[in-house]
Design a protein around this motif. Sequence first.
Motif, PDB file in Angstrom:
ATOM      1  N   THR A  40      42.903  45.298  54.595  1.00  0.00           N
ATOM      2  CA  THR A  40      42.417  43.946  54.320  1.00  0.00           C
ATOM      3  C   THR A  40      43.570  42.962  54.276  1.00  0.00           C
ATOM      4  O   THR A  40      43.500  41.872  54.856  1.00  0.00           O
ATOM      5  N   GLN A  91      28.793  45.018  46.372  1.00  0.00           N
ATOM      6  CA  GLN A  91      29.696  43.863  46.326  1.00  0.00           C
ATOM      7  C   GLN A  91      30.938  44.141  45.477  1.00  0.00           C
ATOM      8  O   GLN A  91      31.363  43.302  44.681  1.00  0.00           O
ATOM      9  N   THR A  92      31.504  45.326  45.649  1.00  0.00           N
ATOM     10  CA  THR A  92      32.761  45.625  44.986  1.00  0.00           C
ATOM     11  C   THR A  92      33.846  44.719  45.548  1.00  0.00           C
ATOM     12  O   THR A  92      34.014  44.629  46.762  1.00  0.00           O
ATOM     13  N   THR A  93      34.572  44.058  44.679  1.00  0.00           N
ATOM     14  CA  THR A  93      35.606  43.140  45.132  1.00  0.00           C
ATOM     15  C   THR A  93      36.915  43.870  45.350  1.00  0.00           C
ATOM     16  O   THR A  93      37.153  44.945  44.796  1.00  0.00           O
ATOM     17  N   LEU A  94      37.747  43.241  46.161  1.00  0.00           N
ATOM     18  CA  LEU A  94      39.077  43.790  46.389  1.00  0.00           C
ATOM     19  C   LEU A  94      39.856  43.828  45.077  1.00  0.00           C
ATOM     20  O   LEU A  94      40.672  44.726  44.856  1.00  0.00           O
ATOM     21  N   HIS A  95      39.598  42.870  44.208  1.00  0.00           N
ATOM     22  CA  HIS A  95      40.292  42.824  42.915  1.00  0.00           C
ATOM     23  C   HIS A  95      40.005  44.078  42.092  1.00  0.00           C
ATOM     24  O   HIS A  95      40.918  44.635  41.454  1.00  0.00           O
ATOM     25  N   LYS A  96      38.759  44.563  42.113  1.00  0.00           N
ATOM     26  CA  LYS A  96      38.427  45.787  41.378  1.00  0.00           C
ATOM     27  C   LYS A  96      39.197  46.982  41.927  1.00  0.00           C
ATOM     28  O   LYS A  96      39.689  47.826  41.174  1.00  0.00           O
ATOM     29  N   HIS A 153      35.905  47.296  34.915  1.00  0.00           N
ATOM     30  CA  HIS A 153      36.038  47.475  36.365  1.00  0.00           C
ATOM     31  C   HIS A 153      36.038  48.958  36.735  1.00  0.00           C
ATOM     32  O   HIS A 153      35.408  49.359  37.720  1.00  0.00           O
TER      33      HIS A 153
END
Length: 342
Positions: free
Chosen positions: A107, A32-37, A67
Amino acid sequence: MDLPPQKYIIPTRYIAVRLWLERSMQRVFASQTTLHKLELFCMVCELQSVTRVADRMSVAQPVVTAHIRFLEEKLGVRLFERSGRRLVLTPAGKRVHVWANDVITRTRELERELDLSVDGEAGNAIVAASMTVASYVLPPLFAAFRQRHRHGGISVQISNPQLVTAAVRDGSCDFGVCILDPRHDVDGLDVERLWIEQLILVAAAGSTLVGDVATADEIGRLPFVSSPRNQVRRELEEDGLRAHGIVDRRIMLEFGHPEAMKQAVRSGAGVAFVMETSVRDELERGLLRHVRTPGLDLPIPVFLVHRRGKGFSEFQARLMAFVRDAVVAERPPGDGGVTKPQ
């Protein structure tokens, strides 16, 4: 299982590393790595400093560090190493950076394609354009479009034609409007001619270098201001002049943007061939003078470019149609499309 011959060991190890990296990427998604990271990681790659990223994002430095450590733990590799006061990417980090940039770009592209309301009024579009088109044609044109579509957003990236087509290919923009060299690689792109720009010869209003008319022989003797040789506009200019027998010119100064070229001409540094749309204001105000060149025609086509098979939101499709409709008889939009497009 028999071991492969010694000469194949290096390629096999390379393939193993590649497969390991691909499996690692899958683990990142599973975690669940976020785009923000990923965006923070790419920003650290750019600024080479956790502190600078924290300051820019207005977050605590440990947040950024956490992060990065998260990504390193999930991938099982070090992404950065210290070089003096800078953070530089490790070999594995460089590969991850390429992947992360692609994930972010694709994305954001998908978000723009899906970001619309039922009537198509809302949405966003990123347009890449070459310098003259972006500086003198698109601003009034897009301003007119926004008057009719007040809930959408348009961002214009100004660049050279090579970078415009690169942005179209990788999805960092939705479509491009630019000039193209006939030798330009357009594989995988849909290219549509929009209008024809004309290169015209201009001099300072009070210049004594040339009269109101210049022959081919005179052009060969005049001092010139031009763009650098590695720019598409300069190459097209040279090709056009060569077709009319003008091979050697006295290039006194070279500038990478039409605004700088015009200022140099106004200062008396020489004459210049510029796109007509870039000097409309100066000619009307009497700051520059158009020097006629009978028999010398220097057309430069401007193209609409997008990736073949790309999907467009209703907002993006309307914006492209607006640009097309602003063109009349292959002439560039003259009034910003305020009255022409329907």
